[in-house]
Enzyme design. Structure first.
Site: not given
Ligand SMILES: *Cc1c(COP(=O)(O)O)cnc(C)c1O
Length: 413
Positions: A149, A237, A266
């Site tokens: 994700f 990420d 986040k």
């Molecule tokens: C939440 C998340 C995203 C996306 O972040 P947004 O601020 O919602 O666009 C990308 N990668 C990971 C691992 C996430 O948990």
């Protein structure tokens, strides 16, 4: 209007009705309305208190409305909020020096949402592939892992393996390959075959949305070494796994890997503003030249000040140590619950998930409703998996109480 409200001006039923009628239906939230947050707690308009075991998917590592972060926000909001990068403001450079030193990189590219940070990383590694590695025009490949994700933009869902996320949004973006997660041999095979066109390997150190999958020790290091062997950038990420969530500052720290490109989001602002950051060294970041990428709010002064405060909280309040210690305690206690519906607990630090086996028509969603009624809010990430991720400022006493709530619910099932 009901007059027995503790917070706000409308009650839960009205709030739900308005959103249902006037807002998008992209989400299926728990039937609870939150009107106030403080530390590890949230309250509904009627004044019921809940432990927050969602933390907005690890966006509130520092807890709700952390006084230090809110003070930074309010102070700066009265001085200067936004200029756009068309001019320089007096906060950007200071912020950039702070965050690069904090994580040990030469440069940062500030962005807003996590998806935007990941998009920027995709652009950076493609530029790098053409300019530095010498990949032939339009041939660059980015490798994602299965069940990743990385966000919801068209580019990112093009690399998703979840049809919910990509179906109906085609045509999708070419140039993204997928290999299984936690399988460095699969990455190796792919690189042996296609390595000369590969720009980068994108990986979450722990797959959060997928259901909190922790890879084997050494997986990230093996992947990193393979990337080096094939002149491929290793992009982490850490939007969800970073900032002390897993018991270390970064998820990659568990394997002693320093990613070539690090993406954060986040909790970077402690849940106050949408802020993300792409960190890398000069040779990588500077592949993007003036005019080639940007965003109106990228690096705005309000964000810089808030992020600095949020990162200071992570460090000064020893959130990584607390997550490590209370995570061990949490998993030990949850593993001691003997119940046929509770089949597994997995995780690292305070990023955990339990797997719930349906029984007598009851499943994970029902368990979450029962937990809510007892004052603890969490939600299934996939049908049978419940992610449990409280703010990292949670104390031992509070965690003991939360474990009791969870035990009570399974006893009652
Ligand atoms: C939440 C998340 C995203 C996306 O972040 P947004 O601020 O919602 O666009 C990308 N990668 C990971 C691992 C996430 O948990």
């Amino acid at each position: 209007m009901s007059n027995n409200l503790k917070y706000g001006t409308i009650g839960s039923p009205e709030a739900l009705e308005l959103a249902d009628k006037y807002g998008d239906h992209n989400y299926l939230p728990l039937p609870v309305v939150i009107a106030k947050g403080e530390g590890v707690f949230m309250w509904d308009p009627e004044g019921n208190r809940y432990y927050d075991f969602l933390s907005a998917h690890s966006t509130l590592n520092q807890g709700h409305c952390h006084p230090k972060i809110i003070k930074a926000l309010c102070d700066q909001a009265q001085i200067l909020t936004l200029t756009t990068r068309a001019v320089m403001d007096n906060k950007l450079g200071e912020y950039e020096k702070f965050i690069t030193e904090y994580f040990g990189y030469e440069m940062v590219m500030p962005m807003n949402s996590g998806a935007e940070g990941m998009e920027a990383a995709m652009k950076i590694v493609r530029k790098w592939a053409y300019n530095v590695k010498g990949v032939e025009d339009d041939k660059a490949i980015i490798i994602f892992t299965e069940n990743n994700f990385h966000g919801r933009s068209i580019a990112l869902v093009s690399g998703s393996s979840n049809p919910h996320y990509y179906k109906g949004y085609g045509p999708l973006l070419p140039g993204i390959a997928k290999v299984p997660f936690n399988d460095s041999n699969a990455l190796k095979d792919f690189l042996v075959e296609n390595g000369k066109n590969v720009a980068a390997f994108f990986v979450e150190p722990i797959q959060g949305e997928a259901g909190v999958f922790v890879p084997d020790d050494g997986y990230l290091k093996s992947c990193f070494d393979l990337c080096k062997e094939h002149n491929v950038l290793f992009v982490a990420d850490e939007i969800q796994s970073g900032l002390a969530r897993t018991g270390k500052l970064l998820g990659c720290d568990h394997d002693n890997v320093r990613p070539d490109v690090l993406v954060l989001g986040k909790s970077l602002s402690g849940g106050v503003l949408p802020v993300s950051a792409v960190l890398a060294d000069r040779e990588i970041i500077l592949q993007i030249e003036p005019g080639q990428h940007g965003s109106t709010f990228a690096g705005f002064p309000l964000a810089g000040v808030v992020v600095k405060a949020a990162l200071e909280v992570v460090r000064d309040e020893n959130l990584a140590e607390n997550a490590l210690e209370l995570g061990e305690y949490f998993r030990k206690e949850i593993r001691s619950i003997k119940h046929p519906m509770l089949t597994l607990v997995r995780g690292r630090g305070l990023l955990n998930a339990i797997v719930v086996k349906p029984k007598d028509g009851l499943e994970a969603w029902d368990v979450c409703l029962m937990l809510k009624d007892k004052g603890l809010i969490c939600k299934p990430t996939h049908r049978h998996t419940i992610r449990m991720a409280p703010p990292l400022i949670i104390t031992k006493e509070q965690m003991v109480e939360c474990v009791h709530i969870i035990k009570d619910v399974f006893n009652a099932l």
